[in-house]
Design an enzyme around this catalytic site. Sequence first.
Site, PDB file in Angstrom:
ATOM      1  N   GLY A  38       1.607 -67.193  30.423  1.00 34.40           N
ATOM      2  CA  GLY A  38       2.213 -68.227  29.591  1.00 34.40           C
ATOM      3  C   GLY A  38       3.716 -68.105  29.442  1.00 34.40           C
ATOM      4  O   GLY A  38       4.331 -68.862  28.687  1.00 34.40           O
ATOM      5  N   ASP A  59      10.487 -64.818  39.520  1.00 35.94           N
ATOM      6  CA  ASP A  59       9.721 -65.241  40.697  1.00 35.94           C
ATOM      7  C   ASP A  59      10.618 -65.836  41.786  1.00 35.94           C
ATOM      8  O   ASP A  59      10.222 -65.881  42.958  1.00 35.94           O
ATOM      9  CB  ASP A  59       8.662 -66.276  40.305  1.00 35.94           C
TER      10      ASP A  59
END
Length: 225
Positions: A38, A59
């Site tokens: 989340g 990421d």
Amino acid sequence: MPARYADEWCIDRLNFEYTDALLNRMTCLSIFSVTNGGKTTLTNRLIKSLPNCCVVHQDDFFKKPDQIEVGEDGFRQWDVITALDMDAMVNTIRGWSENPVKFAHSHGVNVSPSTEVADPDQQIHILIVEGFLLYNYKPLMDVYNKSYYISIPYEECKRRRSTRQYTVPDPPGLFEGHVWPMYLKHRNEMVESGLDIAYLDGLKSEEGIYSQVYEDIQNTLLNRL
């Protein structure tokens, strides 16, 4: 930035030059969770609500698939620090720290008009760093003014992961054999680091988590002014 970290951050690693006034108005927040915990959902809510707020997604710094080693567990090691170009990530954060207004413009973030005409030392600038290996890399640990950790249990994490579509699909057994064991290892390192971290229940509603963190950030900003 805590005083005990400021010299090390400026001299030992990145050689930033801060004024005391600007330090007090530049806030770096970190949000960590396991995959599908989340963190990105929370980050996306916060950047719409906080002033002059930019974000760095860990990421975005994954190396190319052919650069990811295969470990003893038989899987490509996506969930370890060597799978990431951490030098590039640190340089990106340095770009924000050196000139948060320029960084915001280059990343499509609308800066409040007063920031462009007033003394930049008197403005609030916020950077959110979100990722899954934020508390296992010393140069970054020393930067955060406020750190958050979203936890979810194994079964919920596995369920969420199974609903996601990845550019590189998960091979059978990856979650149980690599992703979750690496998460547990990194979580233990986080606990042992002694970093002051606010723990969040990832099973709460998205609105509940957002409200809790937003209020906490507001208090943090007030205390730094």
